[in-house]
Design a protein around this motif. Structure first.
Motif, short mmCIF file in Angstrom:
data_model
loop_
_atom_site.label_atom_id
_atom_site.label_comp_id
_atom_site.label_asym_id
_atom_site.label_seq_id
_atom_site.Cartn_x
_atom_site.Cartn_y
_atom_site.Cartn_z
N ALA A 276 6.45 -2.50 6.90
CA ALA A 276 6.01 -3.88 6.72
C ALA A 276 6.52 -4.44 5.41
O ALA A 276 6.79 -3.73 4.46
CB ALA A 276 4.48 -3.95 6.75
N GLN A 277 6.69 -5.76 5.38
CA GLN A 277 7.15 -6.45 4.17
C GLN A 277 6.02 -7.35 3.67
O GLN A 277 5.02 -7.55 4.31
CB GLN A 277 8.40 -7.28 4.49
N GLY A 278 6.27 -7.94 2.50
CA GLY A 278 5.28 -8.89 1.97
C GLY A 278 4.14 -8.20 1.27
O GLY A 278 4.25 -7.07 0.79
N LYS A 279 3.00 -8.89 1.19
CA LYS A 279 1.86 -8.43 0.42
C LYS A 279 1.37 -7.07 0.89
O LYS A 279 1.25 -6.82 2.09
CB LYS A 279 0.73 -9.44 0.51
N CYS A 280 1.05 -6.20 -0.08
CA CYS A 280 0.57 -4.86 0.23
C CYS A 280 -0.60 -4.51 -0.69
O CYS A 280 -0.77 -5.10 -1.76
CB CYS A 280 1.68 -3.83 0.05
N TYR A 281 -1.37 -3.53 -0.27
CA TYR A 281 -2.49 -3.02 -1.05
C TYR A 281 -2.27 -1.55 -1.33
O TYR A 281 -1.98 -0.78 -0.42
CB TYR A 281 -3.81 -3.21 -0.29
N VAL A 282 -2.40 -1.17 -2.60
CA VAL A 282 -2.25 0.22 -3.00
C VAL A 282 -3.63 0.82 -3.18
O VAL A 282 -4.47 0.27 -3.89
CB VAL A 282 -1.45 0.35 -4.30
N SER B 41 -3.97 -5.14 -5.12
CA SER B 41 -3.01 -5.80 -4.24
C SER B 41 -1.74 -6.14 -5.00
O SER B 41 -1.77 -6.37 -6.21
CB SER B 41 -3.60 -7.08 -3.65
N TYR B 42 -0.61 -6.19 -4.26
CA TYR B 42 0.69 -6.57 -4.84
C TYR B 42 1.40 -7.53 -3.89
O TYR B 42 1.20 -7.48 -2.67
CB TYR B 42 1.55 -5.32 -5.08
N SER B 43 2.22 -8.40 -4.46
CA SER B 43 2.87 -9.45 -3.68
C SER B 43 3.97 -8.92 -2.76
O SER B 43 4.24 -9.52 -1.71
CB SER B 43 3.48 -10.51 -4.62
N THR B 44 4.61 -7.83 -3.14
CA THR B 44 5.71 -7.31 -2.34
C THR B 44 5.56 -5.80 -2.13
O THR B 44 4.87 -5.11 -2.89
CB THR B 44 7.07 -7.56 -3.02
N ARG B 45 6.25 -5.31 -1.12
CA ARG B 45 6.26 -3.89 -0.82
C ARG B 45 6.85 -3.09 -2.00
O ARG B 45 6.36 -2.03 -2.37
CB ARG B 45 7.09 -3.65 0.44
N SER B 46 7.91 -3.66 -2.58
CA SER B 46 8.58 -2.98 -3.69
C SER B 46 7.64 -2.77 -4.87
O SER B 46 7.58 -1.70 -5.46
CB SER B 46 9.81 -3.79 -4.12
N GLU B 47 6.87 -3.82 -5.23
CA GLU B 47 5.92 -3.71 -6.33
C GLU B 47 4.86 -2.67 -6.03
O GLU B 47 4.46 -1.89 -6.90
CB GLU B 47 5.25 -5.07 -6.57
N ALA B 48 4.41 -2.65 -4.77
CA ALA B 48 3.37 -1.70 -4.37
C ALA B 48 3.88 -0.27 -4.47
O ALA B 48 3.17 0.63 -4.95
CB ALA B 48 2.91 -2.00 -2.95
N GLU B 49 5.10 -0.03 -4.03
CA GLU B 49 5.67 1.32 -4.07
C GLU B 49 5.82 1.81 -5.51
O GLU B 49 5.52 2.96 -5.82
CB GLU B 49 7.01 1.34 -3.34
N ASN C 200 -3.39 -15.64 -6.68
CA ASN C 200 -4.17 -16.84 -6.37
C ASN C 200 -3.61 -17.54 -5.14
O ASN C 200 -2.66 -18.30 -5.27
CB ASN C 200 -4.15 -17.79 -7.57
N PRO C 201 -4.13 -17.25 -3.93
CA PRO C 201 -5.32 -16.44 -3.69
C PRO C 201 -5.03 -14.94 -3.72
O PRO C 201 -3.88 -14.52 -3.68
CB PRO C 201 -5.75 -16.89 -2.29
N GLY C 202 -6.10 -14.17 -3.75
CA GLY C 202 -6.01 -12.73 -3.75
C GLY C 202 -7.40 -12.14 -3.79
O GLY C 202 -8.39 -12.86 -3.63
#
Length: 223
Positions: A5-11, A41-49, A104-106
């Protein structure tokens, strides 16, 4: 752990199954009922990883028990910190409220604390929302709490200009769109607005003067 999946993710660093999740629903399953869950939460998959690999950041979220009982016989119970001397022009017989939101939002949460004792009186969230919504709901929560306790002389402090304006107009002028992620918070807003329009309260609702007094004691310390 979802990998496509792409986009917002939760770690989720600590939960039923640590990993990266692509929706709040999936994330919530891993943290709900898990006493020491740690997530963000993170805005992108890359940030979450990257965050998942680096480990727990200082601004992670911990779910709280929203129905926590307050020990009225022991004001030290549930204190958020050592009680510091209040500025002379601050009313001590008061509840200070504040909200925090990641993006924001989040994920948004809010709380209220007793200025005299430092006791956390209520804490709600996190759920999907915005900081202004959290500030607004926190004030209404405080007013409803005080009315239930028959404490109509206790002051409520908020550092949010928008929330105080919304309270005075008995409406919440958020532009947040209704979708599966925001449905819960929008229903809470409806209930809060209905409460304001069907209840009379005498409690002073005042602006916390941050520039003069520093951060409100209810601040989450994530700035």
């Amino acid at each position: 752990m979802k990998k496509n999946a792409q986009g917002k993710c939760y770690v989720v660093w600590t939960g039923k199954q640590p990993g990266i999740y692509t929706s709040w629903t999936e994330c919530e399953k891993q943290i709900k009922g898990f006493e020491k869950a740690q997530f963000k939460s993170y805005s992108t998959r890359s940030e979450a990883e990257q965050a998942f690999e680096k480990g727990l950041p200082v601004d992670y979220y911990k779910p709280r028990n929203q129905k926590k009982k307050i020990d009225s016989q022991n004001p030290v119970t549930n204190r958020i910190d050592t009680v510091l001397p209040l500025p002379k022009d601050v009313v001590a017989n008061a509840i200070a409220v504040d909200a925090a939101c990641s993006k924001n939002p989040g994920p948004m949460e809010y709380r209220g604390i007793n200025l005299r004792t430092g006791q956390e009186l209520f804490h709600f969230g996190p759920i999907q929302g915005t900081n202004n919504i959290g500030e607004f709901l926190a004030i209404v929560h405080a007013l409803a709490f005080l009315q239930q306790q028959k404490l109509d002389s206790t002051t409520v402090y908020s550092d949010s200009h928008n929330a105080l304006l919304w309270i005075s107009k008995k409406q919440c002028r958020t532009k947040l769109k209704d979708n599966p992620n925001t449905h819960e918070v929008l229903r809470l807003i409806e209930r809060a607005v209905a409460w304001l329009n069907t209840h009379n309260y005498k409690n002073p609702v005042l602006k916390w003067q941050t520039k003069k007094w520093g951060e409100t004691p209810a601040d989450f310390g994530r700035k």
